[in-house]
Write an enzyme that holds these catalytic residues in place. Structure first.
Site, PDB file in Angstrom:
ATOM      1  N   GLU A 149     -71.284 -32.934 -29.055  1.00  0.00           N
ATOM      2  CA  GLU A 149     -70.773 -33.713 -30.176  1.00  0.00           C
ATOM      3  C   GLU A 149     -69.282 -33.480 -30.356  1.00  0.00           C
ATOM      4  O   GLU A 149     -68.532 -34.388 -30.683  1.00  0.00           O
ATOM      5  CB  GLU A 149     -71.518 -33.317 -31.466  1.00  0.00           C
ATOM      6  CG  GLU A 149     -71.115 -34.158 -32.666  1.00  0.00           C
ATOM      7  CD  GLU A 149     -71.779 -33.668 -33.962  1.00  0.00           C
ATOM      8  OE1 GLU A 149     -71.602 -34.355 -34.963  1.00  0.00           O
ATOM      9  OE2 GLU A 149     -72.444 -32.624 -33.965  1.00  0.00           O
ATOM     10  N   SER A 154     -77.724 -30.475 -41.097  1.00  0.00           N
ATOM     11  CA  SER A 154     -77.330 -29.654 -42.236  1.00  0.00           C
ATOM     12  C   SER A 154     -78.435 -29.509 -43.261  1.00  0.00           C
ATOM     13  O   SER A 154     -79.343 -30.337 -43.344  1.00  0.00           O
ATOM     14  CB  SER A 154     -76.118 -30.267 -42.920  1.00  0.00           C
ATOM     15  OG  SER A 154     -74.954 -29.944 -42.245  1.00  0.00           O
TER      16      SER A 154
END
Lengths: 328, 379, 328, 379
Positions: free
Chosen positions: B247, B132
């Protein structure tokens, strides 16, 4: 019939907002959690000057002899601004108990804001909040036996500003009727929850307007809108229950205990929904301690179970309904 | 007409594998360690990774050459069931083993495999993920941190955030914009970097539970040699997406975790059965059981040559909601004591992150609606 | 380890879809509700030819001697297409009971599709479905006493295709062990719920794509998307519980009863969520009887409480867990 | 400092009003009648309206000149509390009294008031609403049914749907596009029409409970005289919106309804207390109590000169969810008998329409988010 706040009560709330909005309440909360109560105590003093500390202290002890509705007005703002400290204990619960115990000096100290007091009571608040900071600690060992008490071991809370202590009762000072006082504590906690819930909603709405993702404000996403709308609905319908509980307590209505329990359940549910939604709308930043939002998220989690769990309050409501108390 | 039907019966080899894992764990499991997001806990968790590796249990699905056992997907799930049943510690190497390693195996050079894979199996190298950025969040395609080509490598600049494990990790991996003229998914490259390199600043961020589970990472002309580009230059998005799917899919949250939590919840219930919470307790157990069975269905599907695509989003929605309701119910059972510090509260606070991380649940619902149900994307 | 359907089972489901998709099952359901079973019985016959009716009838009585998983494959499709009639009773429950009672002729009739049978059993199905249409009616008065029975008063159901009758036991025909048969009924009902839930989801997705409001398909609205995504998640996680219950029953596992109960609870919850969402997505048209969606909405409401209420099944699960049966 | 606070204590006059209503209802209430969406039930409900009117209880807030009692808003809520506490029948005149009458009072000519108001107070004229069209639904601005000016009046053409009460009503009201060149909210006019006029076809639609609660109405050159235009030509949207606010606001669902349902739920609980349902029962009671108190707060606000705008959407979200959960809980308590026909099931099926009608709850949430919380409209 007039069911709502008076202009004076609205003005009182505004005055509290002016004071607290200009103060760094998150800073006071953080240092309070770290064991440095100076900022929080200075806030305590200034709130006392506005009359918050002495709301329920009788006028003969220099208090205001105000009403339970006034208490909800004040505690909603305390919750909204996240003010730390044993406010519920000092302001909502102890005045009536200490009046029964004729503790004039402590009462005058509370009214002036010079004295901070705390309390433990079975089931509702088994560990006393902030007993290390309080000038006076009391313990109810039953709903009628009031003791002076000494702080013992400390327990950590999910809300780091809530410093919880075991108390050891030392000397019984009176036989009291604590029911109404404890209901006032539950009521004040409900109002705090309502305030904290509104704060979480306001913060989330502001964030949703300002934060852009995929090229537009996240608040333009219908899913975000609907989550926040549901929070508003829950808070708007919890509020009249809190107001009604205060009115019932003031009137000493037979339904008062049930009304207090309904207020606590609804305010807790609404505030918890607000906290879950705030976290979801903010995303990862809401999951951090340094972002102020966390102060309210963690406080709501603690208050939901404080002053009686939702289960205990639901049981009390059902018992009252089944026994037909104060039927509509 | 007679039909065979599916069964959860395991082969003798699989049962042997399960017992071997169970015995080893019984002898070696240290139980709950201090939080791995503290200096003390990080060290303890690295030790545990070394112990796991010494028994060849740290990366069971990997080739033997890299410290694994060539275990099948079925065996991996069996191992995870036993691992959580034993209450063994959380895995500090998770980022490396689950997110990075599949990409090194799939896109890395032989030299990269040699250099990195073994060291992540025994806690020698702990990896931080760095996806991020402050303005990106779940919208990875809007990344702005840059990589500029220089003699022998690249200079990284910019900022990453929500980098899990970064405060106590050794190295990181993430996407940087290597072609400043390209937009969105194009012109990104996947880099590996040293967290102690010149120009890297790691600023830990405390989570709700008070520990620094993630950090901001600032890059100021950080040099990365060419050999730390993973996959092709400009191919970063494609490369990273295989991780993202991973993930969100099978490898992140094994069913053993939730089954163990459901068992603990049931124990808690039995110490103080509160009839009004019966349905929540039972539903939490049903939810965990459904997750376990769904996983075996997915394993069957994958072992038959199928793949898990957008279904990973269905999976994530389920386990994140389940985890939260498991721990909310536990707190309800604790009643007035729910606010007190302790393992229940820690697990609850951790579960709060479920609906947020690895793609918020709003994004997951969009994916299910658009890619699986085929609803229109506009709006 | 292989947890899933075989290619043969998938082909069986496809064959049922071919047959039922070409038939007018809503029309059959409507006339069945109005007391005219001709269309439904003709469908019964054609399904019997595909093997559905005789799935659990032993091969010596011309049945298929198939497995509980096969039963779930069939009932999911019956639920998806909204086929009316006492299928659970005839196909899932009675074969094993009648085998114990040595009722060769009825068994052969069931297997061939010539005979339709129904059943009442305490708590789980206190009123017998479609006893006016059935050729044979049976009643369990305990979990072991099996009687022939005569239909009495009719009771209306929220699902008009469910024609419920009191039964009067007339003649005991056997002492049986009914536990497994009743679990097979609950399992079949769970599979039906799963099928009905998928039908509701598919209908809602199709409608959301096609129906425009405010200038775009309503399925482009994020709120609609998220509602439908949640239904998909619920159905996808109920399905393996249903499959597992069938596997457990086949293996006569000690956890079988618990697995059946978990399947029923989860399939009921998922299908009910699907029905509520379908109504919300469709709006007023979903609230009409003439639109076919109503057939599934009302059927799901009935089946949620049939073959054991969610409360009874949750109680059974808890009891099994607390007693430590078949620990993982 | 002393503050007064709000109170739910009523004046002596209000208490007298309450007792008068209670006594009259005790003497005259026929209890549950056959569904008003059957021919037999419609007749019975018309009779009941006549009885109500004979006691001057059918329109308590109206001026005495039109058969009312000039009751205050407070008295209206008191009357409704008593009405539902008594379990009196649903009101077949609801559309006329609650939706149409406020508009006639606000926008109608004196002549229209004389012609229509009294006849709707005693069941002589039952009105059907005709808002929706097949392609419009909650998007009223996309209406397509037309009104074409002719000598002395208008010709209506097109189709309306979801017209509640239409199968057994006398007249209808709705919006028609009188200016074909105008779009969206412009060029609409509010018309009153006779359901037995030439060119009107009413096709009843069965609801989930099997009764025709609404209908499609087809218009084929239906003549309507000029005096049946309500408000100005082309002003239909503005005129109708005051009804929509009204429909969603205070006047639609009085708190008495939910308090009575909560009391019945509690009775049901007491016949067979099931501990796992305790919280649902208590929460339903809390929800009804909250609605009652919220209403008194709103009455206080309105009587002090305030208005209820978008807050009507908050109100509608609450009562529609509450109504559903009240009746779902009742069915849960009934257990295996929940599927059987009976009053509980009828009330449940009725509650299912709550989140759909008068603007779906999705639309209400948009309104709350955009108009009250101020979130951006795009998307």
């Amino acid at each position: 019939m007039r069911f709502g706040r008076t202009p004076e009560q609205t003005a009182f709330a505004d005055a509290l907002d002016d004071l607290l909005g200009a103060a760094d309440t998150p800073g006071a909360a953080r240092s309070w959690a770290d064991g440095d109560p100076a900022l929080g105590l200075s806030l305590w003093q200034r709130l006392a000057e506005l009359g918050v500390a002495g709301l329920l202290v009788p006028e003969e002890y220099d208090g205001l002899g105000a009403s339970p509705v006034d208490v909800t007005v004040a505690f909603e703002r305390l919750g909204y601004h996240g003010v730390p400290g044993p406010w519920v204990e000092s302001v909502a619960v102890l005045p009536a108990l200490l009046t029964q115990a004729d503790e004039a000096k402590v009462l005058a100290g509370i009214a002036s804001g010079q004295a901070v007091a705390t309390l433990a009571a079975p089931r509702l608040t088994p560990r006393a909040l902030d007993a290390d900071v309080a000038d006076h600690a009391f313990a109810l060992t039953t709903t009628s036996a009031l003791y002076r008490a000494e702080p013992g071991d400390r327990h950590g809370s999910v809300d780091a500003t809530r410093r919880l202590f075991d108390l050891t009762p030392t000397e019984q000072i009176a036989t009291v009727d604590a029911g109404r006082s404890l209901d006032l504590g539950t009521l004040a906690c409900s109002a705090q929850l309502l305030g904290a819930g509104s704060r979480l909603l306001h913060a989330s709405v502001a964030y949703a307007k300002q934060r852009h993702q995929f090229g537009k404000p996240i608040g333009a996403q219908q899913a975000v809108k609907h989550l926040l709308a549901d929070v508003r609905v829950a808070l708007d319908f919890a509020a009249p229950l809190v107001h009604n509980a205060a009115v019932d307590l003031e009137a000493e209505a037979p339904t008062a205990a049930r009304s207090v329990s309904a207020a606590k359940v609804a305010a807790g549910d609404a505030a918890y929904l607000a906290s879950r939604t705030a976290l979801q709308v903010h995303g990862a930043i809401g999951y951090t301690r340094e972002f102020d939002l966390s102060l309210w998220i963690l406080k709501v989690r603690a208050l939901v179970g404080a002053w009686g769990t939702p289960a205990e309050h639901r049981a009390r409501i059902l018992e009252s309904l089944v026994s037909g108390e104060g039927a509509r | 007409m007679t039909f065979d039907q599916g069964t959860l019966e395991f082969t003798e080899a699989e049962e042997t594998f399960r017992l071997e894992a169970r015995d080893w764990l019984a002898a070696n499991n240290p139980g709950r360690l201090p939080s791995m997001d503290t200096a003390e806990g990080a060290a303890a968790h690295r030790d545990w990774e070394r112990t796991l590796a010494s028994g060849r249990w740290s990366v069971v699905t990997w080739p033997e050459a890299y410290g694994g056992r060539d275990a099948s997907l079925t065996e991996w799930v069996i191992f995870e069931e036993e691992y959580y049943l034993a209450g063994a510690p959380t895995r500090i190497s998770q980022n490396g083993i689950s997110l990075l390693a599949p990409i090194i195996f799939g896109h890395g050079t032989e030299e990269q495999k040699e250099r990195y894979l073994r060291d992540m199996t025994d806690g020698t190298l702990v990896w931080a993920q760095a996806w991020s950025e402050p303005e990106a969040g779940s919208d990875l395609a809007s990344l702005r941190a840059t990589a500029t080509q220089v003699e022998g490598g690249w200079k990284l600049n910019g900022q990453k955030t929500w980098s899990s494990r970064a405060p106590f990790a050794d190295r990181g991996f993430g996407l940087f914009r290597s072609d400043p003229s390209a937009e969105r998914h194009r012109g990104l490259t996947y880099f590996l970097f040293d967290l102690s390199a010149d120009g890297v600043t790691v600023r830990p961020i405390d989570q709700l539970d008070g520990t620094p589970g993630f950090a901001e990472i600032f890059f100021d002309d950080v040099f990365v040699p060419d050999e730390d580009v993973l996959g092709g230059v400009g191919d970063g998005w494609k490369v990273a997406m295989s991780t993202a799917g991973n993930e969100r899919g099978l490898s992140l949250r094994s069913p053993g975790r939730f089954c163990a939590a459901a068992d603990r919840l049931l124990d808690l219930w039995q110490t103080d059965p509160q009839p009004h919470l019966r349905d929540q307790v039972v539903d939490a157990w049903i939810g965990a059981e459904a997750y376990r069975l769904y996983t075996w269905g997915a394993v069957t599907h994958v072992e038959a040559g199928g793949s898990v695509g957008a279904e990973g989003s269905i999976n994530k929605l389920w386990w994140s909601d389940l985890d939260l309701s498991l721990h909310e119910t536990a707190l309800d059972l604790l009643g007035a004591d729910a606010e007190l510090e302790g393992p229940c509260l820690d697990d609850y606070l951790f579960s709060l992150s479920g609906p947020i991380y690895a793609g918020t649940n709003q994004i997951q619902r969009n994916i299910v609606a658009e890619r699986i149900l085929g609803l229109p994307r506009l709006g």
